[in-house]
Motif scaffolding. Structure first.
Motif, PDB file in Angstrom:
ATOM      1  N   ARG A   1     -61.697 -40.677 -93.078  1.00 50.08           N
ATOM      2  CA  ARG A   1     -62.528 -41.698 -92.432  1.00 50.08           C
ATOM      3  C   ARG A   1     -63.292 -42.486 -93.490  1.00 50.08           C
ATOM      4  O   ARG A   1     -63.657 -41.937 -94.535  1.00 50.08           O
ATOM      5  CB  ARG A   1     -63.533 -41.050 -91.469  1.00 50.08           C
ATOM      6  N   PRO A   2     -63.572 -43.778 -93.228  1.00 49.01           N
ATOM      7  CA  PRO A   2     -64.329 -44.576 -94.199  1.00 49.01           C
ATOM      8  C   PRO A   2     -65.764 -44.079 -94.344  1.00 49.01           C
ATOM      9  O   PRO A   2     -66.377 -43.609 -93.387  1.00 49.01           O
ATOM     10  CB  PRO A   2     -64.304 -45.990 -93.597  1.00 49.01           C
ATOM     11  N   LEU A   3     -66.280 -44.214 -95.560  1.00 47.42           N
ATOM     12  CA  LEU A   3     -67.665 -43.869 -95.865  1.00 47.42           C
ATOM     13  C   LEU A   3     -68.431 -45.150 -96.204  1.00 47.42           C
ATOM     14  O   LEU A   3     -68.037 -45.892 -97.103  1.00 47.42           O
ATOM     15  CB  LEU A   3     -67.727 -42.904 -97.050  1.00 47.42           C
ATOM     16  N   TYR A   4     -69.525 -45.381 -95.492  1.00 46.73           N
ATOM     17  CA  TYR A   4     -70.298 -46.613 -95.633  1.00 46.73           C
ATOM     18  C   TYR A   4     -71.689 -46.350 -96.201  1.00 46.73           C
ATOM     19  O   TYR A   4     -72.286 -45.301 -95.916  1.00 46.73           O
ATOM     20  CB  TYR A   4     -70.496 -47.269 -94.263  1.00 46.73           C
ATOM     21  N   PRO A   5     -72.246 -47.314 -96.924  1.00 48.18           N
ATOM     22  CA  PRO A   5     -73.693 -47.288 -97.132  1.00 48.18           C
ATOM     23  C   PRO A   5     -74.345 -47.673 -95.805  1.00 48.18           C
ATOM     24  O   PRO A   5     -73.862 -48.571 -95.108  1.00 48.18           O
ATOM     25  CB  PRO A   5     -73.921 -48.367 -98.201  1.00 48.18           C
ATOM     26  N   VAL A   6     -75.408 -46.979 -95.436  1.00 51.99           N
ATOM     27  CA  VAL A   6     -76.071 -47.235 -94.154  1.00 51.99           C
ATOM     28  C   VAL A   6     -77.419 -47.898 -94.430  1.00 51.99           C
ATOM     29  O   VAL A   6     -78.203 -47.401 -95.243  1.00 51.99           O
ATOM     30  CB  VAL A   6     -76.286 -45.929 -93.360  1.00 51.99           C
ATOM     31  N   PHE A   7     -77.673 -49.005 -93.752  1.00 50.62           N
ATOM     32  CA  PHE A   7     -78.912 -49.755 -93.931  1.00 50.62           C
ATOM     33  C   PHE A   7     -79.795 -49.597 -92.692  1.00 50.62           C
ATOM     34  O   PHE A   7     -79.310 -49.306 -91.596  1.00 50.62           O
ATOM     35  CB  PHE A   7     -78.608 -51.237 -94.172  1.00 50.62           C
ATOM     36  N   GLN A   8     -81.090 -49.795 -92.877  1.00 52.70           N
ATOM     37  CA  GLN A   8     -82.018 -49.691 -91.757  1.00 52.70           C
ATOM     38  C   GLN A   8     -81.772 -50.816 -90.747  1.00 52.70           C
ATOM     39  O   GLN A   8     -81.426 -51.937 -91.120  1.00 52.70           O
ATOM     40  CB  GLN A   8     -83.465 -49.761 -92.253  1.00 52.70           C
ATOM     41  N   ASN A   9     -81.965 -50.492 -89.472  1.00 51.66           N
ATOM     42  CA  ASN A   9     -81.782 -51.489 -88.417  1.00 51.66           C
ATOM     43  C   ASN A   9     -83.052 -52.323 -88.267  1.00 51.66           C
ATOM     44  O   ASN A   9     -83.776 -52.237 -87.282  1.00 51.66           O
ATOM     45  CB  ASN A   9     -81.420 -50.808 -87.099  1.00 51.66           C
ATOM     46  N   THR A  10     -83.314 -53.103 -89.303  1.00 52.95           N
ATOM     47  CA  THR A  10     -84.441 -54.023 -89.340  1.00 52.95           C
ATOM     48  C   THR A  10     -83.918 -55.383 -89.780  1.00 52.95           C
ATOM     49  O   THR A  10     -82.750 -55.509 -90.168  1.00 52.95           O
ATOM     50  CB  THR A  10     -85.517 -53.546 -90.334  1.00 52.95           C
ATOM     51  N   VAL A  11     -84.768 -56.380 -89.736  1.00 47.14           N
ATOM     52  CA  VAL A  11     -84.339 -57.706 -90.178  1.00 47.14           C
ATOM     53  C   VAL A  11     -83.874 -57.653 -91.632  1.00 47.14           C
ATOM     54  O   VAL A  11     -82.811 -58.167 -91.987  1.00 47.14           O
ATOM     55  CB  VAL A  11     -85.483 -58.732 -90.010  1.00 47.14           C
ATOM     56  N   SER A  12     -84.668 -56.995 -92.488  1.00 48.00           N
ATOM     57  CA  SER A  12     -84.294 -56.914 -93.899  1.00 48.00           C
ATOM     58  C   SER A  12     -83.068 -56.022 -94.095  1.00 48.00           C
ATOM     59  O   SER A  12     -82.225 -56.291 -94.955  1.00 48.00           O
ATOM     60  CB  SER A  12     -85.466 -56.396 -94.732  1.00 48.00           C
ATOM     61  N   GLY A  13     -82.943 -54.954 -93.288  1.00 44.15           N
ATOM     62  CA  GLY A  13     -81.781 -54.085 -93.396  1.00 44.15           C
ATOM     63  C   GLY A  13     -80.495 -54.799 -93.031  1.00 44.15           C
ATOM     64  O   GLY A  13     -79.463 -54.636 -93.692  1.00 44.15           O
ATOM     65  N   ARG A  14     -80.545 -55.592 -91.973  1.00 46.12           N
ATOM     66  CA  ARG A  14     -79.354 -56.354 -91.578  1.00 46.12           C
ATOM     67  C   ARG A  14     -78.993 -57.394 -92.637  1.00 46.12           C
ATOM     68  O   ARG A  14     -77.815 -57.652 -92.893  1.00 46.12           O
ATOM     69  CB  ARG A  14     -79.586 -57.007 -90.215  1.00 46.12           C
ATOM     70  N   GLU A  15     -80.013 -57.972 -93.256  1.00 44.15           N
ATOM     71  CA  GLU A  15     -79.751 -58.935 -94.325  1.00 44.15           C
ATOM     72  C   GLU A  15     -79.142 -58.239 -95.541  1.00 44.15           C
ATOM     73  O   GLU A  15     -78.236 -58.767 -96.194  1.00 44.15           O
ATOM     74  CB  GLU A  15     -81.046 -59.651 -94.710  1.00 44.15           C
ATOM     75  N   LEU A  16     -79.606 -57.033 -95.835  1.00 40.80           N
ATOM     76  CA  LEU A  16     -79.037 -56.269 -96.946  1.00 40.80           C
ATOM     77  C   LEU A  16     -77.569 -55.941 -96.701  1.00 40.80           C
ATOM     78  O   LEU A  16     -76.746 -56.007 -97.619  1.00 40.80           O
ATOM     79  CB  LEU A  16     -79.827 -54.983 -97.157  1.00 40.80           C
ATOM     80  N   ALA A  17     -77.241 -55.564 -95.468  1.00 42.53           N
ATOM     81  CA  ALA A  17     -75.847 -55.277 -95.136  1.00 42.53           C
ATOM     82  C   ALA A  17     -74.983 -56.516 -95.344  1.00 42.53           C
ATOM     83  O   ALA A  17     -73.860 -56.433 -95.858  1.00 42.53           O
ATOM     84  CB  ALA A  17     -75.738 -54.784 -93.695  1.00 42.53           C
ATOM     85  N   ARG A  18     -75.518 -57.669 -94.963  1.00 40.53           N
ATOM     86  CA  ARG A  18     -74.778 -58.923 -95.162  1.00 40.53           C
ATOM     87  C   ARG A  18     -74.597 -59.217 -96.651  1.00 40.53           C
ATOM     88  O   ARG A  18     -73.517 -59.625 -97.092  1.00 40.53           O
ATOM     89  CB  ARG A  18     -75.516 -60.078 -94.480  1.00 40.53           C
ATOM     90  N   LEU A  19     -75.653 -58.989 -97.437  1.00 46.45           N
ATOM     91  CA  LEU A  19     -75.565 -59.230 -98.875  1.00 46.45           C
ATOM     92  C   LEU A  19     -74.574 -58.272 -99.534  1.00 46.45           C
ATOM     93  O   LEU A  19     -73.841 -58.655-100.456  1.00 46.45           O
ATOM     94  CB  LEU A  19     -76.945 -59.082 -99.513  1.00 46.45           C
ATOM     95  N   PHE A  20     -74.550 -57.026 -99.067  1.00 46.71           N
ATOM     96  CA  PHE A  20     -73.584 -56.066 -99.599  1.00 46.71           C
ATOM     97  C   PHE A  20     -72.159 -56.537 -99.327  1.00 46.71           C
ATOM     98  O   PHE A  20     -71.303 -56.516-100.223  1.00 46.71           O
ATOM     99  CB  PHE A  20     -73.818 -54.690 -98.980  1.00 46.71           C
ATOM    100  N   ASP A  21     -71.893 -56.955 -98.093  1.00 42.51           N
ATOM    101  CA  ASP A  21     -70.557 -57.464 -97.760  1.00 42.51           C
ATOM    102  C   ASP A  21     -70.196 -58.663 -98.634  1.00 42.51           C
ATOM    103  O   ASP A  21     -69.068 -58.783 -99.124  1.00 42.51           O
ATOM    104  CB  ASP A  21     -70.500 -57.866 -96.286  1.00 42.51           C
ATOM    105  N   GLN A  22     -71.152 -59.538 -98.821  1.00 47.68           N
ATOM    106  CA  GLN A  22     -70.916 -60.729 -99.631  1.00 47.68           C
ATOM    107  C   GLN A  22     -70.624 -60.345-101.082  1.00 47.68           C
ATOM    108  O   GLN A  22     -69.720 -60.901-101.718  1.00 47.68           O
ATOM    109  CB  GLN A  22     -72.147 -61.641 -99.555  1.00 47.68           C
ATOM    110  N   GLY A  23     -71.386 -59.383-101.597  1.00 55.03           N
ATOM    111  CA  GLY A  23     -71.172 -58.931-102.967  1.00 55.03           C
ATOM    112  C   GLY A  23     -69.831 -58.244-103.147  1.00 55.03           C
ATOM    113  O   GLY A  23     -69.145 -58.447-104.155  1.00 55.03           O
ATOM    114  N   MET A  24     -69.432 -57.409-102.178  1.00 58.98           N
ATOM    115  CA  MET A  24     -68.136 -56.732-102.253  1.00 58.98           C
ATOM    116  C   MET A  24     -66.995 -57.743-102.209  1.00 58.98           C
ATOM    117  O   MET A  24     -65.999 -57.613-102.939  1.00 58.98           O
ATOM    118  CB  MET A  24     -68.007 -55.731-101.109  1.00 58.98           C
ATOM    119  N   GLN A  25     -67.139 -58.754-101.368  1.00 54.99           N
ATOM    120  CA  GLN A  25     -66.115 -59.790-101.270  1.00 54.99           C
ATOM    121  C   GLN A  25     -65.967 -60.515-102.606  1.00 54.99           C
ATOM    122  O   GLN A  25     -64.845 -60.780-103.061  1.00 54.99           O
ATOM    123  CB  GLN A  25     -66.480 -60.779-100.168  1.00 54.99           C
ATOM    124  N   GLN A  26     -67.076 -60.805-103.250  1.00 52.10           N
ATOM    125  CA  GLN A  26     -67.028 -61.487-104.542  1.00 52.10           C
ATOM    126  C   GLN A  26     -66.380 -60.607-105.606  1.00 52.10           C
ATOM    127  O   GLN A  26     -65.561 -61.080-106.409  1.00 52.10           O
ATOM    128  CB  GLN A  26     -68.436 -61.892-104.972  1.00 52.10           C
TER     129      GLN A  26
END
Length: 242
Positions: A186-211
């Protein structure tokens, strides 16, 4: 309407600035080669490279898995490295993952035609691991500090079975050992807090991985065998509905 648009942009910018203002705290257990107490290891390095490309830095707090999960659940840590996507109802998961967790097995010293034979028996796994759903409920659970401790107790006859991974079977194991697969990789993910900043961090992580992937730098971070196991070479984030 234009004024409101600018206000939204400024609000989002303030969130990103807040995320990047001070180092994040990343909680994890110590997995040799993957998450070391000094901040080294594959998972920390991939997370570091993905977030650093977005201007985000972090520090680590390494303990046992139960304490790491507790720190995250109590919002004392910003990120938990790493876990399955279904483990934290209040966590936020990115589309990109860090690795593919290998298959999970029940190991015994005697053949085990049916897992129902474990009822009433002593079964061990690492402290904090959520393996209870993989075995009959009527077992005597023994939580151990490490996979090595679990196999040591199994070898000595103090456990009937241990739930673990193939790579943790000791090289000097004496006598026969039998295994039954109870969970597929099964995939292993970094888990971020379910807050405004946590959701933004998850988006930044995805963006960084894509780059990193587009620049050809992601594969270079992984040992060849782990890269092949991970399946990241053919991963398509657009296939993930998050």
């Amino acid at each position: 309407m234009k004024r409101y648009g600018w206000l939204v942009c400024l609000w989002l910018l303030s969130i990103v600035s807040g995320v990047q203002a001070s180092p994040l705290l990343v909680a994890s257990s110590q997995w040799p080669g993957y998450t070391e107490a000094d901040g080294q290891g594959l998972y920390f390095e991939v997370l570091r490279q993905a977030l650093r490309s977005q201007g985000v830095e972090f520090k680590v707090q390494v303990s046992n898995w139960k304490r790491a999960r507790f720190a995250f659940d109590q919002q004392r840590a910003d990120v938990l490295v790493c876990d399955y996507a279904s483990e934290h109802a209040n966590g936020v998961y990115p589309k990109w993952y860090l690795d593919m967790d290998p298959a999970v097995f029940v190991f015994t010293r005697q053949p085990m035609p049916s897992l129902q034979q474990l009822k009433g028996q002593s079964v061990g796994w690492v402290l904090g691991y959520k393996f209870a759903h993989l075995v009959p409920s009527e077992i005597q659970l023994v939580e151990v500090n490490s996979h090595a401790d679990g196999f040591r107790l199994l070898q000595g006859g103090r456990l009937t079975a241990v739930v673990s991974y193939q790579q943790h079977v000791p090289a000097d194991w004496q006598g026969p050992i039998f295994k039954t697969q109870v969970q597929a990789p099964r995939p292993l993910y970094p888990v971020f807090q379910n807050t405004v900043s946590g959701r933004e961090l998850a988006r930044l992580f995805d963006q960084g991985m894509q780059q990193l992937q587009q620049q050809g730098r992601l594969q270079a971070l992984y040992p060849p065998d782990v890269w092949q196991r991970s399946g990241l070479a053919t991963f398509d984030p657009s296939s993930v509905d998050r």
